[in-house]
Motif scaffolding. Structure first.
Motif, mmCIF file in Angstrom:
data_model
loop_
_atom_site.group_PDB
_atom_site.id
_atom_site.type_symbol
_atom_site.label_atom_id
_atom_site.label_comp_id
_atom_site.label_asym_id
_atom_site.label_seq_id
_atom_site.Cartn_x
_atom_site.Cartn_y
_atom_site.Cartn_z
ATOM 1 N N VAL A 43 0.815 -1.178 0.210
ATOM 2 C CA VAL A 43 0.043 0.038 0.027
ATOM 3 C C VAL A 43 0.836 1.193 0.074
ATOM 4 C CG1 VAL A 43 -1.933 1.413 1.161
ATOM 5 C CG2 VAL A 43 -1.802 -1.240 1.341
ATOM 6 N N LEU A 44 0.809 2.058 -0.895
ATOM 7 C CA LEU A 44 1.403 3.251 -1.122
ATOM 8 C C LEU A 44 0.660 4.359 -0.324
ATOM 9 C CD1 LEU A 44 3.641 4.964 -2.415
ATOM 10 C CD2 LEU A 44 2.255 5.340 -4.131
ATOM 11 N N VAL A 45 1.136 5.026 0.668
ATOM 12 C CA VAL A 45 0.371 5.701 1.595
ATOM 13 C C VAL A 45 0.767 7.324 1.337
ATOM 14 C CG1 VAL A 45 -0.104 7.013 3.891
ATOM 15 C CG2 VAL A 45 0.180 4.274 3.631
ATOM 16 N N ARG A 46 -0.300 8.117 0.837
ATOM 17 C CA ARG A 46 -0.096 9.440 0.355
ATOM 18 C C ARG A 46 -0.560 10.260 1.425
ATOM 19 N NH1 ARG A 46 -2.303 8.055 -5.697
ATOM 20 N NH2 ARG A 46 -0.347 7.715 -6.756
ATOM 21 N N LEU A 47 0.334 11.227 2.000
ATOM 22 C CA LEU A 47 -0.217 12.055 3.302
ATOM 23 C C LEU A 47 -0.214 13.361 2.892
ATOM 24 C CD1 LEU A 47 2.455 10.573 5.690
ATOM 25 C CD2 LEU A 47 0.210 10.037 5.854
ATOM 26 N N LYS A 48 -1.292 14.149 3.474
ATOM 27 C CA LYS A 48 -1.545 15.373 3.305
ATOM 28 C C LYS A 48 -0.257 16.112 4.224
ATOM 29 C CE LYS A 48 -4.649 19.128 4.340
ATOM 30 N NZ LYS A 48 -6.089 19.908 4.847
ATOM 31 N N ASP A 49 0.447 17.018 3.465
ATOM 32 C CA ASP A 49 1.587 17.817 4.399
ATOM 33 C C ASP A 49 0.920 18.420 5.588
ATOM 34 O OD1 ASP A 49 3.543 17.103 2.356
ATOM 35 O OD2 ASP A 49 2.938 18.948 1.217
ATOM 36 N N ALA A 50 2.020 17.980 6.548
ATOM 37 C CA ALA A 50 1.971 18.613 8.166
ATOM 38 C C ALA A 50 3.103 18.436 8.618
ATOM 39 C CB ALA A 50 0.708 17.750 8.657
ATOM 40 N N ASP A 51 3.167 18.793 10.054
ATOM 41 C CA ASP A 51 4.379 18.783 10.667
ATOM 42 C C ASP A 51 4.667 17.336 10.889
ATOM 43 O OD1 ASP A 51 3.795 17.794 13.801
ATOM 44 O OD2 ASP A 51 2.102 18.757 12.881
ATOM 45 N N PRO A 52 5.907 17.019 10.998
ATOM 46 C CA PRO A 52 6.626 15.525 10.891
ATOM 47 C C PRO A 52 5.606 14.574 11.931
ATOM 48 C CG PRO A 52 8.564 17.041 10.589
ATOM 49 C CD PRO A 52 7.144 18.005 10.909
ATOM 50 N N ARG A 53 5.808 15.308 13.177
ATOM 51 C CA ARG A 53 4.886 14.311 14.320
ATOM 52 C C ARG A 53 3.633 14.156 13.806
ATOM 53 N NH1 ARG A 53 5.990 16.954 19.966
ATOM 54 N NH2 ARG A 53 4.675 14.919 20.521
ATOM 55 N N GLY A 54 2.828 14.995 13.105
ATOM 56 C CA GLY A 54 1.495 14.665 12.875
ATOM 57 C C GLY A 54 1.367 13.700 11.726
ATOM 58 N N MET A 55 2.229 13.513 10.736
ATOM 59 C CA MET A 55 2.430 12.843 9.833
ATOM 60 C C MET A 55 2.936 11.440 10.217
ATOM 61 S SD MET A 55 3.929 14.604 6.286
ATOM 62 C CE MET A 55 5.046 15.488 6.922
ATOM 63 N N ILE A 56 3.672 11.140 11.037
ATOM 64 C CA ILE A 56 3.945 10.077 11.806
ATOM 65 C C ILE A 56 2.955 9.402 12.574
ATOM 66 C CG2 ILE A 56 5.828 8.986 13.537
ATOM 67 C CD1 ILE A 56 7.929 11.021 12.775
ATOM 68 N N ALA A 57 2.119 10.181 13.229
ATOM 69 C CA ALA A 57 1.006 9.668 13.965
ATOM 70 C C ALA A 57 -0.145 9.103 12.940
ATOM 71 C CB ALA A 57 0.445 10.730 14.774
ATOM 72 N N ARG A 58 -0.133 9.630 11.854
ATOM 73 C CA ARG A 58 -1.021 9.174 10.665
ATOM 74 C C ARG A 58 -0.505 7.837 10.221
ATOM 75 N NH1 ARG A 58 -1.522 14.278 6.743
ATOM 76 N NH2 ARG A 58 -1.187 15.486 8.377
ATOM 77 N N ILE A 59 0.644 7.695 10.011
ATOM 78 C CA ILE A 59 1.216 6.404 9.496
ATOM 79 C C ILE A 59 1.029 5.346 10.430
ATOM 80 C CG2 ILE A 59 3.385 5.429 8.623
ATOM 81 C CD1 ILE A 59 4.157 8.373 7.951
ATOM 82 N N LYS A 60 1.411 5.605 11.738
ATOM 83 C CA LYS A 60 1.148 4.787 12.720
ATOM 84 C C LYS A 60 -0.252 4.191 13.076
ATOM 85 C CE LYS A 60 5.506 5.532 15.337
ATOM 86 N NZ LYS A 60 6.219 5.743 16.752
ATOM 87 N N THR A 61 -1.192 5.178 12.693
ATOM 88 C CA THR A 61 -2.421 4.614 12.665
ATOM 89 C C THR A 61 -3.011 3.587 11.731
ATOM 90 O OG1 THR A 61 -3.092 6.913 13.711
ATOM 91 C CG2 THR A 61 -4.853 5.427 12.797
ATOM 92 N N LEU A 62 -2.353 3.952 10.390
ATOM 93 C CA LEU A 62 -2.493 3.126 9.351
ATOM 94 C C LEU A 62 -1.822 1.817 9.351
ATOM 95 C CD1 LEU A 62 -2.511 5.800 6.633
ATOM 96 C CD2 LEU A 62 -4.698 4.617 7.509
ATOM 97 N N ALA A 63 -0.628 1.749 9.874
ATOM 98 C CA ALA A 63 0.300 0.626 9.921
ATOM 99 C C ALA A 63 -0.287 -0.544 10.240
ATOM 100 C CB ALA A 63 1.569 0.966 10.668
ATOM 101 N N PRO A 64 -0.929 -0.882 11.498
ATOM 102 C CA PRO A 64 -1.392 -2.378 11.839
ATOM 103 C C PRO A 64 -2.502 -2.723 10.765
ATOM 104 C CG PRO A 64 -1.680 -0.686 13.546
ATOM 105 C CD PRO A 64 -1.349 -0.203 12.618
ATOM 106 N N ALA A 65 -3.348 -1.845 10.142
ATOM 107 C CA ALA A 65 -4.388 -2.360 9.125
ATOM 108 C C ALA A 65 -3.676 -2.977 8.036
ATOM 109 C CB ALA A 65 -5.296 -1.417 8.883
ATOM 110 N N ILE A 66 -2.501 -2.293 7.694
ATOM 111 C CA ILE A 66 -1.665 -2.846 6.443
ATOM 112 C C ILE A 66 -0.835 -3.654 6.737
ATOM 113 C CG2 ILE A 66 -0.002 -1.955 4.636
ATOM 114 C CD1 ILE A 66 -1.339 0.969 5.210
#
Length: 226
Positions: A43-66
């Motif tokens: 899965v190629l995750v495309r992120l809306k630009d934000a501060d690095p901590r916010g983007m990392i939080a989004r990735i970690k939310t998605l990671a278990p499902a993937i």
């Protein structure tokens, strides 16, 4: 370099690109069902630009499902976040980006690359250690090569080179043609998310389509053996 027989290549697999993710909660809830609907390698995750901590939080939310579904999680750009977020790798655009990012990704994580306008660029990507090359994705203005041009590039690469090749498909018909041409993976995004029947139905149909294309390439070769 000797050509590789078609039968040495396994059946192609799907590579799913997300829409641009801002709030990851709905995607985290839907991804397990989608990943169960078809054979999806990554899965190629495309992120809306934000501060690095916010983007990392989004990735970690998605990671278990993937990752719990056995798929790799790759980030579209943002390679500086790959290790910190637990992603499996990153997708780069162009030779310069690959050259810059490869030392931070290799050998433990996946470094894929697109934005390869010429055969020379493609071969340079292989020499730099790209784990896959992508052909046919839209550029920044939404322009793409013709299906025939993408299929030609895939067939050339698949015949001669070892790293996997990925074809971007905007429709089920394109997915068939690109799998037929020799794509190891077929990247799909809008064709899935915009399908009025729902993403799971679209993915299941796309998976069946590329299996049919692989079977079509194998059958004539088998008939001629012996």
């Amino acid at each position: 370099m000797a050509a590789k027989p078609v039968l040495s290549r396994p059946a192609p697999r799907l590579y799913l690109a997300t829409p641009v993710v801002d709030d990851p909660s709905s995607h985290a809830a839907s991804l397990p069902g989608l990943l169960a609907a078809a054979d999806i390698a990554a899965v190629l995750v495309r992120l809306k630009d934000a501060d690095p901590r916010g983007m990392i939080a989004r990735i970690k939310t998605l990671a278990p499902a993937i990752q719990n579904a056995g798929a790799a999680l790759l980030l579209d750009g943002h390679v500086e976040l790959v290790a910190r977020s637990g992603a499996d790798g990153g997708h780069l655009c162009g030779i310069a980006a690959l050259e810059e990012a490869a030392p931070s990704l290799k050998p433990d994580r996946i470094a894929g690359v697109g934005g390869l306008a010429t055969r020379h660029d493609s071969m340079a990507a292989g020499e730099l250690g790209a784990d896959y090359v992508l052909f046919g994705e839209p550029d920044a203005l939404g322009r793409r090569p013709s299906t025939e041009a993408i299929a030609e590039r895939l067939g050339w690469w698949a015949e001669l080179f070892e790293p996997p090749c990925v074809g971007y498909a905007a429709s089920r018909e394109e997915a068939y043609e690109l799998a037929l041409a020799g794509a190891d993976f077929v990247l799909v995004g809008k064709a899935v998310w915009a399908d009025p029947r729902g993403a799971a139905t679209a993915l299941a149909e796309l998976g069946q389509t590329i299996r049919q294309a692989h079977a079509a390439t194998s059958t004539p070769a088998k008939a001629g053996q012996g």
